[in-house]
Every structure is written in structure tokens, then in C-alpha cells.
Design a protein around this motif. Sequence first.
Motif, PDB file in Angstrom:
ATOM      1  N   LEU A   1       1.012   4.090  -2.919  1.00 53.74           N
ATOM      2  CA  LEU A   1       0.725   5.508  -2.660  1.00 53.74           C
ATOM      3  C   LEU A   1       1.869   6.389  -3.146  1.00 53.74           C
TER       4      LEU A   1
ATOM      5  N   LEU B   1      -5.994  12.899  -3.444  1.00 55.45           N
ATOM      6  CA  LEU B   1      -6.105  11.593  -2.803  1.00 55.45           C
ATOM      7  C   LEU B   1      -7.099  11.770  -1.672  1.00 55.45           C
TER       8      LEU B   1
ATOM      9  N   ARG C   1     -18.860   5.522   1.209  1.00 60.14           N
ATOM     10  CA  ARG C   1     -20.036   5.046   0.475  1.00 60.14           C
ATOM     11  C   ARG C   1     -20.702   3.971   1.321  1.00 60.14           C
TER      12      ARG C   1
ATOM     13  N   SER D   1      -9.849   4.985  -0.201  1.00 62.93           N
ATOM     14  CA  SER D   1      -9.259   6.224  -0.709  1.00 62.93           C
ATOM     15  C   SER D   1      -9.175   6.179  -2.222  1.00 62.93           C
TER      16      SER D   1
ATOM     17  N   ILE E   1      -7.316   3.182  -4.337  1.00 61.73           N
ATOM     18  CA  ILE E   1      -5.982   2.675  -3.976  1.00 61.73           C
ATOM     19  C   ILE E   1      -6.074   1.234  -3.475  1.00 61.73           C
ATOM     20  N   GLU E   2      -7.087   0.939  -2.666  1.00 62.20           N
ATOM     21  CA  GLU E   2      -7.191  -0.417  -2.100  1.00 62.20           C
ATOM     22  C   GLU E   2      -7.412  -1.456  -3.202  1.00 62.20           C
TER      23      GLU E   2
ATOM     24  N   PRO F   1     -10.307  10.229   0.951  1.00 64.06           N
ATOM     25  CA  PRO F   1     -11.180   9.157   1.431  1.00 64.06           C
ATOM     26  C   PRO F   1     -12.583   9.369   0.865  1.00 64.06           C
TER      27      PRO F   1
ATOM     28  N   PRO G   1      -7.917  16.963   0.053  1.00 66.02           N
ATOM     29  CA  PRO G   1      -9.258  16.374   0.030  1.00 66.02           C
ATOM     30  C   PRO G   1     -10.266  17.223   0.801  1.00 66.02           C
TER      31      PRO G   1
ATOM     32  N   THR H   1       0.844  -1.207   0.000  1.00 69.63           N
ATOM     33  CA  THR H   1       0.000   0.000   0.000  1.00 69.63           C
ATOM     34  C   THR H   1       0.870   1.244   0.000  1.00 69.63           C
TER      35      THR H   1
ATOM     36  N   PHE I   1     -16.921   0.299   2.551  1.00 68.87           N
ATOM     37  CA  PHE I   1     -17.741   1.496   2.801  1.00 68.87           C
ATOM     38  C   PHE I   1     -16.866   2.726   3.020  1.00 68.87           C
ATOM     39  N   GLU I   2     -15.566   2.512   3.091  1.00 66.05           N
ATOM     40  CA  GLU I   2     -14.620   3.629   3.180  1.00 66.05           C
ATOM     41  C   GLU I   2     -13.343   3.205   2.481  1.00 66.05           C
TER      42      GLU I   2
ATOM     43  N   ARG J   1     -12.798  -2.220   6.448  1.00 70.69           N
ATOM     44  CA  ARG J   1     -14.027  -1.431   6.282  1.00 70.69           C
ATOM     45  C   ARG J   1     -14.931  -2.104   5.257  1.00 70.69           C
TER      46      ARG J   1
END
Lengths: 300, 300
Positions: B15, B87, B92, B109, B271-272, B89, B32, B11, B106-107, B292
Motif C-alpha cells: 500500500l 484506492l 462484487r 481494494s 491490492i490483494e 474498496p 473513494p 500488504t 467479494f470485497e 472475504r
Amino acid sequence: MEKRKAYAKLTSHTLAFCANYFHGNGFTQLMPVMLSPITDPLGPDPGSSVIKTGEIEYLGQRLSLTQSMILHKQIAVQSGIDRLFILSPNVRLEHPKRRESGRHLFEFSQLDFEIAHAKMDDVFSLMEGLICGVAESTRADCAPELSRLGRALPRFAAPFPRHTTAELIARYGLDWEPAASKEHKSPFWAISHKREFYDREDPESPGTYRNYDLIYPEGFGEALSGGEREWEFDRIMSRIGRDRLGKAQFSPYIELAKGGLTPSAGGGFGIERMVRYLSGAPHVGDVQLFRRVPGEPVVV
Amino acid sequence: MEKRKAYAKLTSHTLAFCANYFHGNGFTQLMPVMLSPITDPLGPDPGSSVIKTGEIEYLGQRLSLTQSMILHKQIAVQSGIDRLFILSPNVRLEHPKRRESGRHLFEFSQLDFEIAHAKMDDVFSLMEGLICGVAESTRADCAPELSRLGRALPRFAAPFPRHTTAELIARYGLDWEPAASKEHKSPFWAISHKREFYDREDPESPGTYRNYDLIYPEGFGEALSGGEREWEFDRIMSRIGRDRLGKAQFSPYIELAKGGLTPSAGGGFGIERMVRYLSGAPHVGDVQLFRRVPGEPVVV
């Protein structure tokens, strides 16, 4: 060049410099968290003026908007990530009177870092390298922007002066920060504040705290706050009790702390305040493309 | 090496690579925004399963948690920032059934970018450079982590295949994405979706959209979605009307759009999901240190 473009360039440059500085120093960049059952209580600072924590309900859980990543940083260190940083939006629903301070936002981004087994001096030299580096690099790469904003960014060198808050109070009074910041030509460290439960109290000298603020010169005020952390379970519990915080609100953190946490030290600094200092902006909201000043209506 | 440390390293590497890639291509990195009177409506995709928008009240204003930075990107372009990325967060609040998809959070970036006066082809070559670059660099710099996770990251080259969604539906059926993703060995572009009002409909060919998704191969599914944007006021208003969206909820955006917006194209990628693809993780939640996943209790 429009001012907003100058501020945007300085912000972008600062973000790139800071991320690369931490990557270059062997830190792992973690993802931010915006919603969690736990967040920084931001107490017991008597000057705190956050009117409430932002909260939502999702599938039967109450989740708080991140006020800072402090508890998640400690949990990440505990899970074996020894040097970490996170660039995370922090939401702090400040009282509208904070509009006048020139340096408060209800939403900003904090670069939060933590180092396993580190001491105050490790953080001092890391941050002094960062602040000297970002100033140098801004002067070199953003000269047209600094010139557009009428900013002559003074030179200074590490190590920065260090004062205990007791010394600062004796000299400048209880509200020492504005006057001390104005009088200094270099960033300086203010050491040993009584504040949040997670900052370590010196076990040899109760009432002395192994924590610190970095203060910008020229009246720009606080840059960073941080500390060595409480890591022994009994001390964490007694500090939470002393601050009269509900233990239930930290239960997942307390659960993890039961066997003791990994000792660490770290800090966090606001990107917008750093850009304000570098650019000499009158108000920290001036550097934001989407202004987030407490007490001002949010346009977009 | 523990798996969570391997995911954290991947990760962090991702980034750093992505931010440096956009900085190196002349983009300005913006901060952001987490709370605003407006956010992405995420409609009218019939597959959308966001159960509500996160909202809080602050000093008499209702503010929504960011679902994506799309409207703010367009406003930033309008204010003269020609190449920008953020970038941010994204929150949703997905239906718990999304837990099973393997690729919903649900969260998460999102790296969101936008380019004034750009066309689809500009975005294709920019993103193909990024995806090839991050895969190459991950193989070179994160070999121990890939090995720990048992991931042999296949090689591929630009340009990526392009298919219209009509072609994909004809071949794989309405739910084309999983099957098409599994069958491809290289990332590919899916072009022309009927979706959110801000994606440009081809004025020469109504029902054809100047938008695109980038899909990862091997069943990992959607990487990015983006498009050229509607920028003419009348077209924006008619699209909002067609989607039966309340105009009041976009009033600050509509106000700014009155004189026409600056034409632009862009996109956003999680990113995830990128880390999941690079690492071959079974579920996108596996790459998160703080998980999440919709429908799973949030521990910390």
C-alpha cells in the motif's frame, strides 16, 4: 485554478501526509472492510442521528456497511498486530437535518488507528505531531491552493490544551462544542465522554471515561474521537447490557473477547473534516469531488 | 512470525509503495466513493459471475455499492483532474463457485488510476515501473516475511511481453489465462479484449480494442485491467446499446458525456492480488486479515 482542483490537491496532500506519518511511526496499514456481520453501533450518544445501518444480503448472510472499523481494529490488535491503521470509507446514513451542521456526510473516509497497550497520553502526542505536521506541510506545499481558497491557516503548537467535558459543559453549556471550538485558537482535547461501550470507563472512578475528542479551533468542530478500550470480558458485557444493545448483533466480537482482549488505545479522524479545516471550507461537502451530504440528492 | 503477520506486513508495504509511486508520478489521490446511483456494470464479459449488485435505499434514492470507480474516474478527468488515482474498496457479489478460482474475493481494494489524453503505451510504462519497483522493494524490505512464507520472488525486467488475446487464444485456447500465466516467467500484457462499453474500440479497425490486461506469471493470473476509453458521445451510446444495458441506469453519466468526454486511458489493479503474487499465497483470501472469499461464511 478552480476551487474543486484546489480541494482535490489538498485532499491528495493530506492523504499522502497522513499515510506516510503512520508508516513512519511503525504502524502496519490494514485493508478496509466494507461489509461485515458486525459494525460500530454508534451509540448511545443522544446526539446520534444515524437513521439506519446500511445492510445487504449475500448468500444467506446479512452484512452491514462499515460505520467505523473500531471492532475490527480491536480484533486485529488481538491477533498480534500491535500498531495498526486503516483508511476506510465509513457509511453513516444520517438524518437529513444533518445537512445544516456543515460537518456531516453520509459517506466519508476515516483514518482509524489502534495501539496495543497504549494509554491516552500516547495518542495525544502521536496526534499532536500529526496535526502540527500536516498544517506545516500544507502551508509549505499547498500555498497556491490555500491562497486560491482565501485560507490563512493559523499557527499553533503542541501540546494542545486539555479540558474535561464537565469543564466544557460548565463553561459553554451542554452543546459546548460549537462555542468552545469557535473560541479556541489551537486544536484542543475534550476528555471523558459517556459513550460507546468499547471506550474504557475508569475502574477507579466510575462515570469517568478514559476517552477523548480532538476539536479543531475556529468553529470547525470535532476532528477525532478515540479512547482507551474496554478489554476485560465482564466489563464489555456489562457495558453492552447498560447500552441495551442486542448481544446477538456482536456475537463474533463477544466470542473473541471471552478470554479478554489485548488492552489498547486509539482513535479515528475523518479525512474530509481535516481537509475542511486545513482549507477553511464552509461545508465539509465542499471538499468532496463527489458530494455526499445528508439530505442532498446524490448526483453521481 | 505468524503467517498472518507476514501477510499484513507485505500488504502494508505494498500500500505504501503504490501510493508513493503514484504521488511521485504527479497523480492526485481522490477519495473513494462507496455508494452512488451509478457503478461499473462489469459486463458483457461472459465469464462474469457477479450474482447481483449490492444496493441500499437512502432517503428515497437507490444507491449501488461500488463495483469499480471507472465511471467516476472518467467524470473526474472530465472535471479537469488530469492524472488521478483512487484506492477504493470494490464490492462484487460473486457466485460461490468463484471460491475455487483462488483469486476472487467479494470485497477487495482496487487502485484505480486514469490519465487524461494518455495512450496504452503510457500505461504500459507506468505499470511496468510500478511492478518492477514493488517487487524490488519487497525483496529488499520484506525479506523476513518472504522467507517465512517460503517465497522466492523471481526477477524480471521491463518491458513486459505483449500478446493479443487472439494470439493467446490460438495458443492456449479460449480459457488462455491460467495456462499462459503458468508458462510465463515475467508479467505480460494481453491486448484487445471485447468487453465493457467504456473501453475504446479502435475506430480504424472495428473488433480491435485499445485495452489490455496485465497478467502475473507463475499461474497467479490477472493483475490489472484497463484501456483507452470511449469518449465520443455517439460511440458511448452505441456501445451501451450493443451491450443491451439500460440507459436509465447510467443517466447521470450519459448526461455528462453529452458534449463528449476528455479522452483518457487508465487501469485498475487489486491490492490483494498483488500481495498474493508477491507473497506466493495459495489463495488471495489468505492475504486478508478479514477473509472475504465468495461462498465462505463471513466470520467477522
